[in-house]
Design an enzyme around this catalytic site. Structure first.
Site, mmCIF file in Angstrom:
data_model
loop_
_atom_site.group_PDB
_atom_site.id
_atom_site.type_symbol
_atom_site.label_atom_id
_atom_site.label_comp_id
_atom_site.label_asym_id
_atom_site.label_seq_id
_atom_site.Cartn_x
_atom_site.Cartn_y
_atom_site.Cartn_z
ATOM 1 C CG ASP A 373 -2.264 0.653 0.962
ATOM 2 O OD1 ASP A 373 -2.262 1.889 1.044
ATOM 3 O OD2 ASP A 373 -3.295 0.000 0.684
ATOM 4 C CG ASP A 374 0.345 6.026 0.994
ATOM 5 O OD1 ASP A 374 1.316 6.319 0.288
ATOM 6 O OD2 ASP A 374 -0.423 6.859 1.501
ATOM 7 C CG ASP A 483 -6.903 5.474 -1.789
ATOM 8 O OD1 ASP A 483 -8.088 5.857 -1.735
ATOM 9 O OD2 ASP A 483 -6.304 4.994 -0.811
ATOM 10 C CB CYS A 530 -9.632 2.618 -2.818
ATOM 11 S SG CYS A 530 -9.405 3.013 -1.084
ATOM 12 C CG ASP A 552 -9.284 2.262 4.898
ATOM 13 O OD1 ASP A 552 -9.117 1.283 4.174
ATOM 14 O OD2 ASP A 552 -8.816 3.385 4.669
HETATM 15 C C1 GLA Z 1 -6.803 5.436 2.227
HETATM 16 C C2 GLA Z 1 -7.244 4.022 1.969
HETATM 17 C C3 GLA Z 1 -6.432 3.068 2.822
HETATM 18 C C4 GLA Z 1 -4.976 3.239 2.521
HETATM 19 C C5 GLA Z 1 -4.573 4.683 2.727
HETATM 20 C C6 GLA Z 1 -3.155 4.934 2.308
HETATM 21 O O1 GLA Z 1 -7.129 5.855 3.494
HETATM 22 O O2 GLA Z 1 -8.601 3.894 2.240
HETATM 23 O O3 GLA Z 1 -6.833 1.750 2.610
HETATM 24 O O4 GLA Z 1 -4.713 2.838 1.211
HETATM 25 O O5 GLA Z 1 -5.410 5.561 1.996
HETATM 26 O O6 GLA Z 1 -2.775 6.241 2.481
#
Ligand code: GLA
Length: 729
Positions: A373-374, A483, A530, A552
């Protein structure tokens, strides 16, 4: 299914075996709707006046050429106040809300479209730049109307699919005048109904409560569902149902409505004092003005009407079938995917070693898709920086190494991106502050410390796309989480004031263009959209992405409410649903609800104990064993969690051979009598359940029910499978 035009009566009939949608061209060239409902026999001229003649105000028009009044007669009765109209005018006979508002060159907004011609064909046009339903097993009616005042044309499209009890609508405005015109409002459909006796069922939400059901009675005022955030659409959702006051889950008239659009929308439910209802669905007209140049056209998003005379469940089934068959993007090779996402396990705090450990543990969990992820790019070690600088942070992560390692273990690899955004603290912003949306005279609003890129500009889209391509061209990536973590503010383009009032719309067209480029260049990559949890859950996104993040950091209990509401409108197979690290429920319990979506895990896998791993593997197996049934079957909500201490739903295979049932209580309960009546089984076939191993006929389960009379601790999910065993008794 068929679309028929009766030349003599000037009547259009769009219908299949279950429903009819009927309207005609009246003596003034106005399209007057006669009927939406269960299929009926032919209508004749008598029926026209029978339906229209409400003894309300009758409208005549003065013909300025002949100086004669065009008088309503009995057969051609027309009332601006009560007749059901497909393309209601503005500033003239109809006061219930127009289909479109156009500002002409003389600065007046009088619009009144009248019939010119029509075509019927076995196909469906694609909508350039907008997500849309496909052209498989479909028939379309295309009607051209012309404005009385100016050389402006309105093309209305009606499509019907084989097996779907409803129509897909959209409109197109063509400016054939010599100058620009301004579109101030454009709806994708107008649906007039002869009764106001409906409840409106819709969903709203926010972070961690992404979709919550709400039911309200329609009134003689206007009730609107509107979104104006520019795309982070969990506040309000562009899908809803109108439930007749006599109807329930399995019985009575319910109308499903939806819009294929990911930006600002508006659904108006306008109660008429004479107890009629007008529904208008389209782009939100708040701060909206589209300048349409001469010889150009503007296309509205597509809208859906589904008709059911068998209650809410049928609308849900039809929504699911329509989405699965005709809009959802399909990517092969992900049929048995079990995902592990790094976000809730480590957030920004990782390095190559940690991710290698996660992947090696993922293997032990039988996970087959790992998502980083991020935090993998530039200086992104918190959410204060780097969006827009899409370059791997090689000091932090050896991306090739972790991808190769995952692939060597037969685990697919995915990464997270947020292409529409720019951090204030980024190289991109230093170089191109003009790329961010903001007003030159006002301090921009940052949300999560970031701004939004002006995707209306091709130059901005090109620049961001080429950076993203460098990553996806260089690394062997199988999946992408796309996202969108903030709403639009200061949606202003300082360099092109002409588009400022259509900026939200142009922005989403820019997003769609980026998404389209991405899926065209990487057809094998599974895309999951997302928006800060489960926002931006709409049909527009499903045209590009096969699934949408559900929410989340939610526990299994909260997820029951989110999934229950979402699944009334969207198929189970599109909602990202994960076992999180949240406390209170065990892995098995959290997996019980997550398995009714695109199953996976959001936790630190290195913290799992050996016992946890056993639970994980059992849960995976249960998910995989039932995946096809859950993905393709008919979903029935059984007990709503919104006003009960319980939640329950089931999915039955289309051939009625298998059923999977979910049940959970919230508060602890002592023994009490509890029979849950199942739905959708074959009443004459025998089914064995794997709860108490009893074998009963389908009608026994549907009329007596599953006997769940017992005491329960709080949050005790139960999954029961029924299998047809006809030959065994
Ligand atoms: C959002 C998404 C999370 C994650 C964060 C990363 O909040 O909903 O699942 O990917 O960004 O910054």
């Amino acid at each position: 299914m068929s679309i028929i035009f009766n030349k003599e009566k000037k009547i259009f009939k769009i219908e299949n075996n279950n429903f009819s949608y009927i309207f005609y061209i009246n003596q003034l060239g106005i399209l007057v709707k006669l009927y939406l409902g269960k299929k009926i026999n032919d209508l004749d001229l008598n029926s026209f006046s029978y339906i229209n003649n409400l003894n309300a105000d009758s409208y005549n028009f003065l013909d300025l050429k002949t100086n004669k009044e065009v008088i309503n007669d009995k057969d051609n009765y027309f009332s601006g106040l009560t007749s059901d109209i497909e393309a209601p005018s503005f500033l003239t006979y109809d006061k219930r809300g127009p289909l479109v508002i156009i500002n002409h060159q003389d600065n007046s907004s009088l619009t009144d479209f009248r019939y010119v011609s029509h075509k019927i064909y076995k196909d469906k046009k694609s909508l350039e730049g907008l997500p849309h339903f496909d052209n498989k097993d479909v028939e379309t009616l295309e009607i051209t109307l012309k404005d009385l005042k100016d050389n402006i044309y309105l093309i209305m499209y009606y499509s019907i699919y084989d097996g779907i009890d409803g129509i897909i609508r959209h409109n197109e405005i063509i400016n054939k005048t010599k100058k620009e015109i301004r579109i101030n409002r454009i709806n994708s459909l107008c649906l007039d109904l002869p009764s106001l006796e409906y409840d409106l069922l819709s969903v709203y939400g926010t972070y961690a409560t992404d979709r919550i059901l709400e039911r309200q009675k329609l009134t003689h005022n206007i009730i609107s569902i509107t979104e104006n955030s520019g795309g982070k659409g969990f506040y309000h959702n562009p899908m809803c149902m109108l439930i007749n006051k006599e109807a329930n889950d399995n019985y009575g008239e319910v109308i499903g409505l939806g819009l294929v659009y990911s930006s600002n929308f508006k659904f108006d439910f306008i109660g008429n004092p004479l107890n009629k209802l007008r529904v208008l669905i389209g782009i939100n007209d708040e701060n909206f003005e589209y300048i349409l140049d001469s010889n150009n056209s503007f296309i509205s998003p597509e809208a859906i009407i589904i008709y059911s005379d068998e209650g809410i469940n049928k609308v849900t089934h039809q929504f699911h079938d329509l989405i699965r068959e005709h809009i959802l993007r399909k990517v092969e090779g992900f049929e048995n995917t079990i995902l592990l996402n790094s976000w809730e396990g480590c957030m920004f705090d990782f390095d190559t070693n940690k991710i290698m450990n996660f992947i090696s543990k993922a293997k032990k969990m039988d996970v087959n898709l790992f998502v980083l992820d991020d935090g993998w790019f530039s200086k992104r070690n918190d959410d204060f920086s780097s969006l827009g600088d899409w370059e791997v942070n090689t000091d932090k992560i050896d991306l090739k190494k972790v991808i190769d390692y995952a692939h060597s273990l037969k685990i697919k690899f995915g990464i997270w991106i947020e292409p529409e955004m720019i951090s204030f603290n980024s190289d991109l912003f230093k170089e191109h502050p003009d790329y961010a949306l903001m007003d030159k005279d006002v301090n921009p609003t940052t949300l999560r410390h970031q701004l939004v890129l002006n995707l209306t500009k091709k130059e901005v889209r090109d620049s961001i796309f080429s950076k993203i391509c460098k990553i996806f061209d260089t690394y062997d990536i199988d999946y992408c989480k796309w996202d969108f973590n903030r709403i639009l503010t200061e949606a202003i383009d300082n360099s092109n004031f002409k588009i400022n009032k259509s900026l939200y719309h142009n922005f989403i067209l820019g997003t769609y263009d980026l998404l389209n480029r991405f899926i065209s260049r990487y057809p094998k990559i599974l895309l999951e959209t997302c928006a800060g949890g489960g926002g931006r859950f709409d049909l527009g996104m499903l045209y590009y992405s096969s699934q949408i993040w559900g929410s989340d950091e939610t526990d299994g209990v909260s997820r029951t409410l989110i999934q229950y509401a979402t699944n009334l409108f969207y198929p189970l197979k599109v909602i990202g649903a994960h076992v999180s690290a949240r406390k209170f429920l065990s892995i098995k319990e959290k997996a019980s609800i997550a398995m009714f979506g695109t199953f996976g895990y959001e936790l630190d896998p290195t913290k799992l104990t050996d016992e946890d791993l056993i639970e994980v593997k059992l849960s995976n197996k249960r998910f995989l064993d039932n995946k096809k049934l859950i993905d393709e079957g008919d979903y029935y909500p059984l007990i709503s969690p919104y006003n009960n201490n319980f939640v329950s739903f089931e999915v039955v295979s289309k051939d009625k051979k298998e059923l999977i049932f979910f049940f959970m209580n919230y508060r602890q309960v002592n023994w009490e009598s509890r029979f849950i009546k199942l739905k959708g089984l074959d009443k004459n076939k025998l089914y064995k359940n794997d709860y108490d191993n009893n074998i009963f006929y389908g009608d026994f389960y549907m009329n007596v029910g599953l006997n769940l009379s017992m005491g329960m601790q709080s949050f005790t999910p139960l999954i029961i499978k029924l299998t047809q065993v006809d030959d065994e008794k």
